[in-house]
Structure formats: C-alpha cells, structure tokens
Design a protein around this motif. Structure first.
Motif, mmCIF file in Angstrom:
data_model
loop_
_atom_site.group_PDB
_atom_site.id
_atom_site.type_symbol
_atom_site.label_atom_id
_atom_site.label_comp_id
_atom_site.label_asym_id
_atom_site.label_seq_id
_atom_site.Cartn_x
_atom_site.Cartn_y
_atom_site.Cartn_z
ATOM 1 N N THR A 91 0.837 -1.200 0.000
ATOM 2 C CA THR A 91 0.000 0.000 0.000
ATOM 3 C C THR A 91 0.876 1.256 0.000
ATOM 4 N N PHE A 92 0.266 2.358 -0.429
ATOM 5 C CA PHE A 92 0.966 3.639 -0.391
ATOM 6 C C PHE A 92 1.386 3.943 1.048
ATOM 7 N N GLN A 93 0.500 3.668 1.989
ATOM 8 C CA GLN A 93 0.804 3.928 3.396
ATOM 9 C C GLN A 93 2.029 3.126 3.825
ATOM 10 N N TRP A 94 2.072 1.852 3.470
ATOM 11 C CA TRP A 94 3.211 0.996 3.823
ATOM 12 C C TRP A 94 4.493 1.571 3.225
ATOM 13 N N MET A 95 4.418 2.001 1.969
ATOM 14 C CA MET A 95 5.626 2.517 1.318
ATOM 15 C C MET A 95 6.145 3.779 2.003
#
Length: 145
Positions: A91-95
């Motif tokens: 996910t964008f959040q994870w990245m």
C-alpha cells in the motif's frame, strides 16, 4: 515510530522530532521491513492488486471500513496498492512508512515524465501516489515520529 491516533495515516520516521513541525524532515532510508520486502521473491502476478482505477479505489475504500464508515481521501489513498516495481502490492501507506525515499524517487520520476509529455504507464496510479505523498509528507499535521 510511535502510536498514532489514526491507523489509516502513515507514521513517518522523523530525523529530529524536537524541531518545529514545519522544519522536520523524514528519514529517507529504507526500514528493516522495507529491506525484507525489497529482497523477497514476488509472485509473477499480483492477485491482491487492482489494475483498473475504479476497482482499485473501491477496494481501498472498503479496506478503510474496518476503521471508519466514511474514509477521507487521504485515508483511502493510503490503501491503494502499487502494481509495479519492487514493492508491487504494497500500500501507499506501507511505502511511506518503510521507504519514503523510494516514494520520492517514483514521484520525482513521474513528474519529470509528465513534464516531458511522455506516455506514462499506470499514470492514474502514479498521479494518486503524487497526491498522497504531497498530503502526507508536505503537510506537517500528518507527521509523527
């Protein structure tokens, strides 16, 4: 990283959290989890990743529903998944939490390609990544250490 009030917003690693929020800077180095993910073997196809914009947005919004019935734009954008590259299906959040330097590289490269008038693969997803990066990294109210 510290506890955060909203699990749908990224928790960024800050160099010096004692500075005023408008002067703080994110660490650009990859986290241990980011290194593991980068070096992990990935399947040739990404079953959990959506390649169609409308489907991907709907899936991201559904993922937010375990925390909120009406997710904000920044909340559901964080649940979009990359469909290419070393962090495919993350996910964008994870990245942002695990390799903000790579996100900056993707954003800078995409903006350069757009400025050059190039045909861009997965442009819709990269446009959302630019928007998410801008909101989460540029605006200090979302930062946490």
């Amino acid at each position: 990283m510290s506890d955060r009030t909203d699990p749908l917003l990224p928790s960024l690693s800050i160099h010096n959290s004692t500075l005023p929020t408008d002067r703080q800077q994110c660490r650009m180095t990859r986290s241990i989890e980011g290194s593991r993910a980068k070096n992990a073997k990935r399947p040739p196809t990404a079953p959990n990743c959506e390649c169609v914009e409308e489907t991907a947005i709907e899936r991201a919004k559904r993922q937010c529903h375990q925390w909120t019935a009406t997710p904000s734009e920044v909340q559901y954008l964080g649940q979009l998944r990359l469909i290419f590259g070393q962090y495919s299906c993350k996910t964008f959040q994870w990245m942002l939490e695990n390799d903000v330097g790579y996100v900056k590289y993707l954003v800078d490269k995409h903006l350069k390609e757009k400025a050059g008038g190039m045909k861009i693969r997965d442009e819709w997803l990269k446009d959302y990544l630019v928007m998410y990066h801008h909101v989460c990294v540029i605006f200090p109210s979302i930062k946490s250490s």
